[in-house]
Write a protein that holds these residues in place. Structure first.
Motif, PDB file in Angstrom:
ATOM      1  N   ASN A 464      10.549  37.316  43.583  1.00  0.00           N
ATOM      2  CA  ASN A 464      11.434  37.131  42.285  1.00  0.00           C
ATOM      3  C   ASN A 464      11.507  38.130  41.422  1.00  0.00           C
ATOM      4  OD1 ASN A 464      11.680  34.446  43.287  1.00  0.00           O
ATOM      5  ND2 ASN A 464       9.634  33.776  42.605  1.00  0.00           N
ATOM      6  N   GLN A 465      11.472  39.271  41.706  1.00  0.00           N
ATOM      7  CA  GLN A 465      11.689  40.546  40.937  1.00  0.00           C
ATOM      8  C   GLN A 465      12.995  41.160  41.242  1.00  0.00           C
ATOM      9  OE1 GLN A 465       7.026  41.848  40.017  1.00  0.00           O
ATOM     10  NE2 GLN A 465       8.669  43.270  40.782  1.00  0.00           N
ATOM     11  N   THR A 466      13.840  41.481  40.216  1.00  0.00           N
ATOM     12  CA  THR A 466      15.054  42.114  40.503  1.00  0.00           C
ATOM     13  C   THR A 466      15.252  43.199  39.296  1.00  0.00           C
ATOM     14  OG1 THR A 466      16.161  40.756  39.171  1.00  0.00           O
ATOM     15  CG2 THR A 466      16.114  40.055  41.554  1.00  0.00           C
ATOM     16  N   LEU A 467      15.969  44.104  39.630  1.00  0.00           N
ATOM     17  CA  LEU A 467      16.273  45.263  38.774  1.00  0.00           C
ATOM     18  C   LEU A 467      17.895  45.913  39.097  1.00  0.00           C
ATOM     19  CD1 LEU A 467      15.151  47.125  36.776  1.00  0.00           C
ATOM     20  CD2 LEU A 467      14.677  48.823  38.723  1.00  0.00           C
ATOM     21  N   ASN A 468      18.529  45.813  37.695  1.00  0.00           N
ATOM     22  CA  ASN A 468      19.918  46.124  37.726  1.00  0.00           C
ATOM     23  C   ASN A 468      20.223  47.466  37.770  1.00  0.00           C
ATOM     24  OD1 ASN A 468      20.865  43.462  37.355  1.00  0.00           O
ATOM     25  ND2 ASN A 468      20.210  43.719  35.185  1.00  0.00           N
ATOM     26  N   VAL A 469      21.184  48.332  38.657  1.00  0.00           N
ATOM     27  CA  VAL A 469      21.334  49.404  38.846  1.00  0.00           C
ATOM     28  C   VAL A 469      22.921  49.826  38.410  1.00  0.00           C
ATOM     29  CG1 VAL A 469      21.162  51.583  40.162  1.00  0.00           C
ATOM     30  CG2 VAL A 469      19.450  49.665  40.461  1.00  0.00           C
ATOM     31  N   ASP A 470      22.970  50.667  37.495  1.00  0.00           N
ATOM     32  CA  ASP A 470      24.369  51.197  37.121  1.00  0.00           C
ATOM     33  C   ASP A 470      24.604  52.339  37.739  1.00  0.00           C
ATOM     34  OD1 ASP A 470      25.177  48.795  35.834  1.00  0.00           O
ATOM     35  OD2 ASP A 470      24.722  49.638  33.791  1.00  0.00           O
ATOM     36  N   PHE A 471      25.905  52.922  38.381  1.00  0.00           N
ATOM     37  CA  PHE A 471      26.115  54.047  38.679  1.00  0.00           C
ATOM     38  C   PHE A 471      27.243  54.608  37.915  1.00  0.00           C
ATOM     39  CE2 PHE A 471      24.310  51.869  42.483  1.00  0.00           C
ATOM     40  CZ  PHE A 471      23.732  52.875  43.029  1.00  0.00           C
ATOM     41  N   PHE A 472      26.961  55.874  37.481  1.00  0.00           N
ATOM     42  CA  PHE A 472      27.927  56.866  36.562  1.00  0.00           C
ATOM     43  C   PHE A 472      28.280  58.079  37.369  1.00  0.00           C
ATOM     44  CE2 PHE A 472      25.235  54.192  34.065  1.00  0.00           C
ATOM     45  CZ  PHE A 472      26.076  53.519  33.101  1.00  0.00           C
ATOM     46  N   LYS A 473      29.618  58.542  36.964  1.00  0.00           N
ATOM     47  CA  LYS A 473      29.764  60.013  37.618  1.00  0.00           C
ATOM     48  C   LYS A 473      30.352  60.736  36.412  1.00  0.00           C
ATOM     49  CE  LYS A 473      34.340  58.721  39.508  1.00  0.00           C
ATOM     50  NZ  LYS A 473      35.243  58.940  40.758  1.00  0.00           N
ATOM     51  N   ASP A 474      30.306  61.977  36.618  1.00  0.00           N
ATOM     52  CA  ASP A 474      30.823  63.197  35.575  1.00  0.00           C
ATOM     53  C   ASP A 474      30.377  62.632  34.245  1.00  0.00           C
ATOM     54  OD1 ASP A 474      32.190  64.415  37.631  1.00  0.00           O
ATOM     55  OD2 ASP A 474      33.869  62.891  37.542  1.00  0.00           O
ATOM     56  N   ALA A 475      31.070  62.748  33.088  1.00  0.00           N
ATOM     57  CA  ALA A 475      30.612  62.455  31.906  1.00  0.00           C
ATOM     58  C   ALA A 475      30.918  60.961  31.560  1.00  0.00           C
ATOM     59  CB  ALA A 475      31.142  63.374  30.943  1.00  0.00           C
ATOM     60  N   SER A 476      31.373  60.286  32.118  1.00  0.00           N
ATOM     61  CA  SER A 476      31.823  58.465  31.850  1.00  0.00           C
ATOM     62  C   SER A 476      30.364  57.944  31.394  1.00  0.00           C
ATOM     63  CB  SER A 476      32.459  58.215  33.143  1.00  0.00           C
ATOM     64  OG  SER A 476      32.659  56.843  32.682  1.00  0.00           O
ATOM     65  N   GLN A 477      30.927  57.215  30.391  1.00  0.00           N
ATOM     66  CA  GLN A 477      29.884  56.293  29.836  1.00  0.00           C
ATOM     67  C   GLN A 477      30.030  54.849  30.349  1.00  0.00           C
ATOM     68  OE1 GLN A 477      27.238  57.597  27.811  1.00  0.00           O
ATOM     69  NE2 GLN A 477      28.282  59.308  28.388  1.00  0.00           N
ATOM     70  N   THR A 478      31.087  54.687  31.234  1.00  0.00           N
ATOM     71  CA  THR A 478      31.136  53.380  31.808  1.00  0.00           C
ATOM     72  C   THR A 478      30.642  53.455  33.480  1.00  0.00           C
ATOM     73  OG1 THR A 478      33.080  52.984  30.293  1.00  0.00           O
ATOM     74  CG2 THR A 478      32.933  51.636  32.312  1.00  0.00           C
ATOM     75  N   ALA A 479      30.126  52.390  33.763  1.00  0.00           N
ATOM     76  CA  ALA A 479      29.583  52.621  35.079  1.00  0.00           C
ATOM     77  C   ALA A 479      30.677  52.277  35.948  1.00  0.00           C
ATOM     78  CB  ALA A 479      28.369  51.505  35.202  1.00  0.00           C
ATOM     79  N   TYR A 480      30.883  52.878  37.136  1.00  0.00           N
ATOM     80  CA  TYR A 480      31.990  52.632  38.189  1.00  0.00           C
ATOM     81  C   TYR A 480      31.307  51.476  39.318  1.00  0.00           C
ATOM     82  CZ  TYR A 480      29.453  55.764  41.244  1.00  0.00           C
ATOM     83  OH  TYR A 480      28.690  56.362  42.154  1.00  0.00           O
ATOM     84  N   LEU A 481      29.977  51.265  39.034  1.00  0.00           N
ATOM     85  CA  LEU A 481      29.288  50.367  40.025  1.00  0.00           C
ATOM     86  C   LEU A 481      28.032  49.813  39.396  1.00  0.00           C
ATOM     87  CD1 LEU A 481      29.608  49.229  42.961  1.00  0.00           C
ATOM     88  CD2 LEU A 481      27.997  51.350  43.952  1.00  0.00           C
ATOM     89  N   THR A 482      27.914  48.417  39.780  1.00  0.00           N
ATOM     90  CA  THR A 482      26.721  48.066  39.450  1.00  0.00           C
ATOM     91  C   THR A 482      26.138  47.212  40.481  1.00  0.00           C
ATOM     92  OG1 THR A 482      27.257  47.692  36.978  1.00  0.00           O
ATOM     93  CG2 THR A 482      25.501  46.274  37.680  1.00  0.00           C
ATOM     94  N   HIS A 507      26.376  62.980  38.984  1.00  0.00           N
ATOM     95  CA  HIS A 507      25.988  61.670  39.261  1.00  0.00           C
ATOM     96  C   HIS A 507      24.648  61.154  38.513  1.00  0.00           C
ATOM     97  CE1 HIS A 507      28.773  61.239  42.676  1.00  0.00           C
ATOM     98  NE2 HIS A 507      28.556  62.354  42.731  1.00  0.00           N
ATOM     99  N   ARG A 508      24.698  59.877  37.896  1.00  0.00           N
ATOM    100  CA  ARG A 508      23.594  59.703  37.232  1.00  0.00           C
ATOM    101  C   ARG A 508      23.265  57.991  37.494  1.00  0.00           C
ATOM    102  NH1 ARG A 508      24.236  57.929  31.651  1.00  0.00           N
ATOM    103  NH2 ARG A 508      26.647  58.060  30.943  1.00  0.00           N
ATOM    104  N   ILE A 509      22.284  57.562  37.240  1.00  0.00           N
ATOM    105  CA  ILE A 509      22.042  56.227  37.347  1.00  0.00           C
ATOM    106  C   ILE A 509      21.132  55.545  36.162  1.00  0.00           C
ATOM    107  CG2 ILE A 509      21.961  55.992  39.635  1.00  0.00           C
ATOM    108  CD1 ILE A 509      18.956  55.849  39.787  1.00  0.00           C
ATOM    109  N   ARG A 510      21.490  54.350  36.094  1.00  0.00           N
ATOM    110  CA  ARG A 510      20.775  53.361  34.924  1.00  0.00           C
ATOM    111  C   ARG A 510      19.987  52.323  35.458  1.00  0.00           C
ATOM    112  NH1 ARG A 510      23.190  49.366  31.251  1.00  0.00           N
ATOM    113  NH2 ARG A 510      21.491  48.791  29.731  1.00  0.00           N
TER     114      ARG A 510
END
Length: 537
Positions: A464-482, A507-510
């Motif tokens: 029952n453990q989960t973790l959200n992952v946001d994907f970003f590219k370039d300098a965007s502050q808006t995730a293109y994928l969650t 590329h970066r992830i949150r």
């Protein structure tokens, strides 16, 4: 067609890194680490806290410490703004004062922390308030000054310098060194001596008629002190000095300047570890080994500028030796009380920030090992009479063993809590978790974009453990994928894959969540890249 290449990120060692542009960071660095830490190469969610005891008075906790009495027994003590308490299995019991009874003993604010020292079966305490300091009612009934407790008698100690009534009525710090009780930054006969160290006769804390004192040759005031090896490092406002032992019976101590690089801006931020002392300077953490001093905030420059400068007196630091960590409670900008913790894991010099609001810290040790009782629901797992140390289950914990130091924290409402203890905060409240990576591109030096095919995560499994992952590219502050990682897998560890397919210069992830009862541990992250054309065409 060129295939994707793995770029393993494991054995994390950089942690929070704010000293470089995100695209220049090491691959295991993070630009955000909230309620997360690097521990032995693993990215983890911080542990939570659970209620330990309460004074019932609603006053700020200003000290958590202990008395080692004449028989060598350890007695857990807690102080708030007015009273001293003993801790036992039934909770906190107020200690009656020989002169005040059950009336208030201490005055001062929520940040009038107790500085204390054990010696000769007694604990000596000061909150840097003068004798007969007035209470909020203005009736002049507070005792303050130096207080002493031996397990049965709680009384004031008012050092008489001449035997005829020349008293030390206030001191900022109190320590024991070379068989002498030493008080720092004193009020004597109505005059302040902000650079003074004064000591009693050898072996006798009741006799101060030896005229034993030395003033540091500086106009700065003493702000903090800590032991380094066999010396005392004393922190002033803009410098660091040693109170060095001379061996001369007439003048046993002298001042020796270490550095003028920086001093201490928060008196209770000082702490010692690995034969060094750390304190919060005006611009950031400063470390001294007794030979020199230097700033140690290369990874987190200017972070201290986000502290509320008008309330630096509420900062409180302590070393958690079992975790190899230094914790600094501090007020975020705009806050009058400590509502964050700056955490240094000094084994690998990684930094983190915890969202915790405590007033002070201290230690507690168990008198005996925790014993499991039989489980009616599972008689096969009958553990009655078996200590945790005798159990081979993977959840065996040294924190349940007698003598192990447990970390306690006090708040401003009289509550005391055991920290680093559970997977939730308080009575089952959620704990946040947020880390943001640097900007990745293994082909950066070639001036080539990268296509991110997928990212693999090596997780420590948990139901029952989960973790959200946001994907970003370039300098965007808006995730293109969650996407969401599930830890509900077989075995102790498992690789879990998330797909992307995006192309970008970086590329970066949150990674983030806000949940109770979840022990998040990530052992490795492997992004898979392949070249995808020039950055500038």
């Amino acid at each position: 067609m060129q295939s994707y290449q793995p770029f393993l990120i494991a054995d994390f060692s950089t942690g929070l890194e704010l000293g470089k542009e995100p695209w220049l960071l090491p691959k295991d660095a993070f630009t955000t680490m909230n309620d997360a830490l690097i521990h032995r190469g693993v990215l983890e969610k911080r542990k939570g806290y659970a209620p330990f005891a309460s004074t019932g008075q609603g006053l700020a906790i200003t000290g958590i410490f202990h008395l080692k009495d004449a028989q060598g027994a350890r007695i857990q003590l807690v102080a708030d703004q007015s009273y001293l308490y003993e801790s036992d299995s039934s909770g906190l019991t107020q200690v009656s004062h020989s002169q005040r009874g059950a009336n208030p003993v201490w005055t001062g604010s929520e940040s009038s922390f107790i500085h204390w020292a054990n010696w000769q079966g007694k604990v000596f305490m000061t909150n840097n308030q003068p004798v007969l300091g007035e209470t909020t009612a203005g009736d002049g009934t507070g005792l303050d000054g130096i207080q002493v407790y031996d397990g049965s008698v709680f009384e004031a100690l008012r050092p008489d310098l001449s035997g005829t009534g020349d008293y030390v009525d206030q001191c900022a710090l109190i320590m024991v060194h070379k068989e002498r009780l030493i008080v720092f930054s004193t009020l004597e006969n109505g005059a302040m001596h902000l650079q003074r160290a004064r000591w009693c006769k050898p072996g006798d804390p009741d006799d101060w008629t030896n005229d034993g004192f030395v003033d540091a040759p500086t106009g700065e005031m003493i702000r903090g002190a800590a032991y380094i090896r066999d010396e005392i490092a004393v922190w002033f406002e803009q410098s660091v000095w040693l109170l060095r032992y001379t061996g001369d019976a007439d003048l046993p101590f002298r001042w020796e300047k270490v550095s003028s690089v920086d001093g201490c801006g928060a008196p209770f931020s000082t702490a010692s570890f690995q034969d060094k002392s750390l304190a919060l300077g005006k611009a950031g953490p400063v470390l001294t080994d007794g030979l020199d001093a230097c700033r140690v905030d290369e990874k987190i420059p200017n972070l201290a500028l986000g502290f509320d400068k008008d309330h630096m007196d509420v900062c409180f630091g302590m070393v958690l030796e079992d975790q190899s960590q230094y914790w600094l409670l501090y007020p975020f900008a705009g806050s009058a009380s400590a509502d964050r913790v700056l955490v240094l894991s000094y084994d690998n010099w990684t930094w983190s920030i915890y969202n915790l609001a405590f007033n002070c810290l201290g230690y507690h040790t168990l008198d005996q090992s925790i014993i499991w009782l039989a489980s009616p629901a599972d008689p096969v797992k009958d553990m009655s009479g078996v200590s945790w140390s005798a159990c081979s289950e993977k959840w065996v914990s040294n924190t349940a063993q007698a003598g192990y130091p447990l970390v306690l924290a006090g708040d401003r409402e009289g509550g005391v809590f055991q920290v680093n203890h559970t997977a939730s905060d308080g009575d089952g409240e959620a704990i946040g978790f947020e880390v943001v990576s640097g900007r990745w591109n293994p082909y950066r030096d070639l001036g080539v974009k990268a296509r991110l095919g997928r990212v693999d995560f090596l997780l420590e499994t948990g139901s029952n453990q989960t973790l959200n992952v946001d994907f970003f590219k370039d300098a965007s502050q808006t995730a293109y994928l969650t996407r969401q990682l599930s830890f509900d897998r077989e075995g102790e560890k498992a690789w879990v894959r998330l797909y992307s397919g995006a192309t970008g210069a970086f590329h970066r992830i949150r990674l983030y969540q806000n949940a109770a009862g979840q022990n998040i541990r990530i052992h490795a992250i492997t992004p898979w890249f392949k070249p995808a054309g020039r950055v500038v065409s």
